[in-house]
Motif scaffolding. Structure first.
Motif, mmCIF file in Angstrom:
data_model
loop_
_atom_site.group_PDB
_atom_site.id
_atom_site.type_symbol
_atom_site.label_atom_id
_atom_site.label_comp_id
_atom_site.label_asym_id
_atom_site.label_seq_id
_atom_site.Cartn_x
_atom_site.Cartn_y
_atom_site.Cartn_z
ATOM 1 N N GLU A 130 0.831 -1.204 0.000
ATOM 2 C CA GLU A 130 0.000 0.000 0.000
ATOM 3 C C GLU A 130 0.867 1.257 0.000
ATOM 4 N N ALA A 131 1.955 1.220 0.754
ATOM 5 C CA ALA A 131 2.858 2.376 0.807
ATOM 6 C C ALA A 131 3.463 2.664 -0.563
ATOM 7 N N THR A 132 3.803 1.610 -1.303
ATOM 8 C CA THR A 132 4.385 1.769 -2.639
ATOM 9 C C THR A 132 3.385 2.389 -3.600
ATOM 10 N N GLU A 133 2.104 2.059 -3.439
ATOM 11 C CA GLU A 133 1.071 2.549 -4.343
ATOM 12 C C GLU A 133 0.701 4.008 -4.085
ATOM 13 N N ARG A 134 1.023 4.497 -2.910
ATOM 14 C CA ARG A 134 0.686 5.883 -2.600
ATOM 15 C C ARG A 134 1.698 6.812 -3.258
ATOM 16 N N HIS A 135 1.202 7.814 -3.938
ATOM 17 C CA HIS A 135 2.042 8.639 -4.804
ATOM 18 C C HIS A 135 2.870 9.664 -4.026
ATOM 19 N N ASP A 136 2.448 10.008 -2.830
ATOM 20 C CA ASP A 136 3.171 11.010 -2.042
ATOM 21 C C ASP A 136 3.849 10.316 -0.861
ATOM 22 N N SER A 137 5.188 10.260 -0.904
ATOM 23 C CA SER A 137 5.946 9.596 0.161
ATOM 24 C C SER A 137 6.391 10.567 1.247
ATOM 25 N N THR A 138 5.947 11.816 1.160
ATOM 26 C CA THR A 138 6.424 12.856 2.065
ATOM 27 C C THR A 138 6.184 12.523 3.528
ATOM 28 N N PHE A 139 5.030 11.914 3.832
ATOM 29 C CA PHE A 139 4.654 11.720 5.228
ATOM 30 C C PHE A 139 4.668 10.253 5.644
ATOM 31 N N LEU A 140 5.431 9.438 4.929
ATOM 32 C CA LEU A 140 5.546 8.018 5.267
ATOM 33 C C LEU A 140 6.672 7.811 6.272
ATOM 34 N N PHE A 141 6.394 7.001 7.286
ATOM 35 C CA PHE A 141 7.381 6.722 8.325
ATOM 36 C C PHE A 141 7.374 5.220 8.584
ATOM 37 N N THR A 143 7.844 1.608 10.325
ATOM 38 C CA THR A 143 7.796 1.054 11.677
ATOM 39 C C THR A 143 7.720 -0.467 11.577
ATOM 40 N N ARG A 144 7.491 -1.141 12.692
ATOM 41 C CA ARG A 144 7.389 -2.603 12.690
ATOM 42 C C ARG A 144 6.275 -3.050 13.630
ATOM 43 N N VAL A 145 5.677 -4.174 13.257
ATOM 44 C CA VAL A 145 4.793 -4.905 14.169
ATOM 45 C C VAL A 145 5.369 -6.305 14.248
ATOM 46 N N GLY A 146 6.043 -6.617 15.346
ATOM 47 C CA GLY A 146 6.804 -7.850 15.422
ATOM 48 C C GLY A 146 7.907 -7.808 14.385
ATOM 49 N N PRO A 147 8.088 -8.876 13.578
ATOM 50 C CA PRO A 147 9.136 -8.886 12.553
ATOM 51 C C PRO A 147 8.729 -8.203 11.252
ATOM 52 N N GLU A 148 7.459 -7.821 11.131
ATOM 53 C CA GLU A 148 6.944 -7.280 9.871
ATOM 54 C C GLU A 148 7.155 -5.771 9.785
ATOM 55 N N THR A 149 7.693 -5.334 8.665
ATOM 56 C CA THR A 149 7.868 -3.900 8.424
ATOM 57 C C THR A 149 6.579 -3.304 7.865
ATOM 58 N N LEU A 150 6.092 -2.256 8.501
ATOM 59 C CA LEU A 150 4.904 -1.551 8.050
ATOM 60 C C LEU A 150 5.216 -0.067 7.947
ATOM 61 N N THR A 151 4.247 0.709 7.534
ATOM 62 C CA THR A 151 4.458 2.136 7.319
ATOM 63 C C THR A 151 3.330 2.935 7.952
ATOM 64 N N ILE A 152 3.686 4.083 8.517
ATOM 65 C CA ILE A 152 2.699 5.038 9.026
ATOM 66 C C ILE A 152 2.587 6.171 8.014
ATOM 67 N N ASP A 153 1.381 6.428 7.534
ATOM 68 C CA ASP A 153 1.146 7.521 6.594
ATOM 69 C C ASP A 153 0.344 8.607 7.308
ATOM 70 N N ALA A 154 0.960 9.770 7.443
ATOM 71 C CA ALA A 154 0.319 10.862 8.180
ATOM 72 C C ALA A 154 -0.175 11.980 7.262
ATOM 73 N N LYS A 155 -0.345 11.688 5.990
ATOM 74 C CA LYS A 155 -0.772 12.749 5.072
ATOM 75 C C LYS A 155 -2.157 13.270 5.428
ATOM 76 N N TYR A 156 -3.092 12.368 5.699
ATOM 77 C CA TYR A 156 -4.470 12.786 5.969
ATOM 78 C C TYR A 156 -4.898 12.587 7.421
ATOM 79 N N SER A 157 -4.137 11.801 8.179
ATOM 80 C CA SER A 157 -4.459 11.549 9.584
ATOM 81 C C SER A 157 -3.160 11.559 10.377
ATOM 82 N N GLY A 158 -3.168 12.226 11.506
ATOM 83 C CA GLY A 158 -1.969 12.273 12.322
ATOM 84 C C GLY A 158 -2.074 13.350 13.382
#
Length: 231
Positions: A130-141, A143-158
């Motif tokens: 999902e992070a790759t599909e989002r066109h604006d990477s400006t507000f991507l951060f 993180t991890r949940v256990g061993p899995e790498t995930l991303t926080i997107d604060a463009k519209y919520s934060g």
């Protein structure tokens, strides 16, 4: 200055888990402490990061590994010095119009001591696809949940941390912190002052090489140690 951002921006102090990444965890319990009142640095929950007042005394130690705080099932008091980031920010800050290039910024409303927790990066929790599909990477951060790498997107919520600008000489550090009861821990991206912040002084962090690698414009932080001004 773009004021329209506030028309669609949803303020939240915590991670928004629309996709259920957190809800799908196994709920396997992890460690708990049986301390009475205030935990000591010998408590099994403690990373020995915080002083009894809840401030960080050694920034190098803070950045070394994930900071572990007491969790909801621990028996220590809510005022325990090892419950810091989970309680939220205690010092007021304000979003202000910085300049046309940087847009908005964040500054201290009062003096903030060295080693103080000032906020958690919040937003929508999404997976790598999902992070790759989002066109604006400006507000991507990341993180991890256990061993899995995930991303926080604060463009519209934060929250206000989304408006903190970059500096090659930052006065705020970003650290990994966990306080979940579940064995599969969510890593919270938490911000701590790296110096005494004076009232009305702007708060800044280092966005890092990966963030700048995707940008076609130079850094204008103004630091004498600027690393990205010749892009």
């Amino acid at each position: 200055m773009d004021t329209l951002v506030f028309d669609t921006f949803k303020y939240t102090t915590r991670i928004i888990d629309f996709s259920g990444n957190l809800a799908s965890r196994s709920a396997t319990p992890t460690f708990v402490c049986h301390c009475s009142g205030q935990c000591t640095k010998h408590c099994e929950c403690s990373s020995s990061i915080y002083s009894p007042k809840g401030t960080v005394e050694d920034m190098d130690q803070l950045m070394w590994d994930t900071v572990r705080e007491c969790n909801e099932n621990c028996e220590c008091a809510l005022w325990c010095g090892n419950r810091v980031a989970q309680k939220g920010a205690m010092y007021p800050v304000e979003i202000f119009a910085r300049d046309p290039w940087c847009g908005w910024g964040v500054r201290a409303s009062v003096d903030i001591p060295f080693g103080t927790f000032i906020g958690e990066y919040a937003g929508e929790l999404i997976d790598d696809d999902e992070a790759t599909e989002r066109h604006d990477s400006t507000f991507l951060f990341e993180t991890r949940v256990g061993p899995e790498t995930l991303t926080i997107d604060a463009k519209y919520s934060g929250n206000y941390t989304r408006f903190i600008n970059h500096s090659c000489s930052p006065n705020v550090k970003v650290a990994n912190v966990s306080w979940d009861y579940d064995e599969i821990q969510l890593i919270h991206m938490c911000f701590y002052t790296d110096k005494l912040i004076k009232k009305r002084e702007e708060l800044t962090i280092d966005y890092g090489e990966a963030w700048w690698a995707n940008k076609k414009f130079p850094c204008r932080c103004g630091s004498t140690e600027c690393r990205y001004q010749n892009k």
